[in-house]
Design an enzyme around this catalytic site. Structure first.
Site: not given
Ligand code: VGL
Ligand code: ZN
Length: 194
Positions: A16, A58, A60, A66, A77, A102, A109, A137, A141
């Protein structure tokens, strides 16, 4: 300092390194820009030796669970196809890197890279048994990915100079490192890789 020689069954997993987690991003992680040079040196080493390199992101939907608008813990984000979700322009991306997305579904999640069945299949196909892990982080993750990797039987080297924490509570990052170590990860510095 003990050095860790890269072996044929080793892969590099970089988690990430995306604009939203870097300075100016919507979920900026403090000091995140400082780890990119060390990560790039690792990418160069693995690339020179022809070992697999995975970059995870990430990725999304706009209404991911989230996000605060859906009652989740985070500001929006890394929305797919936006600038915030792009890898940092400073991150090296040799042609052979494999990108793993992901958190792509609303309800997924999105913390552990092993949520994506694809990653495990690719690691198995490549005969990988040891993972060198860095990125963001360390308290989300990276932590969840490392714990899943250990559960699945991978040997994990956590590059502790090449991770940074969100630190919702000030010591979250330190506790995450401890948890990873207690569960069997070896904490090493990226310059120990030879
Ligand atoms: C992450 C919070 C929300 C991470 C992703 O990459 O650690 N943290 N989404
Ligand atoms: Zn996320």
């Amino acid at each position: 300092m003990k050095s860790e020689a890269i072996e044929t069954r080793d892969a590099l997993l970089i988690i990430d390194i995306q604009n939203d987690f870097l300075p100016g991003g919507s979920l900026a992680v403090s000091g995140s820009e400082q780890i990119i040079p060390a990560i790039n040196r690792c990418i160069e080493k693995f690339n020179t030796l022809g070992h697999p390199i995975f970059l995870t992101r990430d990725w999304h939907p706009v209404d991911h669970w989230s996000f605060a608008g859906q009652g989740g813990p985070w500001p929006p984000h890394c929305v797919a196809e936006t600038f915030g979700a792009e890898f940092s322009a400073s991150l090296l991306q040799p042609k052979t890197v494999q990108v793993i997305s992901k958190g792509v579904r609303r309800e997924s999640e999105g913390y552990s890279d092993f949520e994506v069945p694809d990653l495990r299949a690719k690691l198995e196909r490549a005969g990988i048994s040891r993972l060198f892990v860095a990125g963001l982080a360390s308290d989300y993750c990276v932590l969840r990915t490392v714990l899943d990797a250990l559960k699945l039987g991978y040997q994990v080297f956590l590059l502790q100079d090449a991770v940074r924490a969100v630190n919702v509570k000030p010591d979250d990052g330190d506790r995450a490192l401890q948890t990873m170590r207690q569960n069997g990860a070896q904490l090493i510095s990226s310059d120990q890789i030879s």
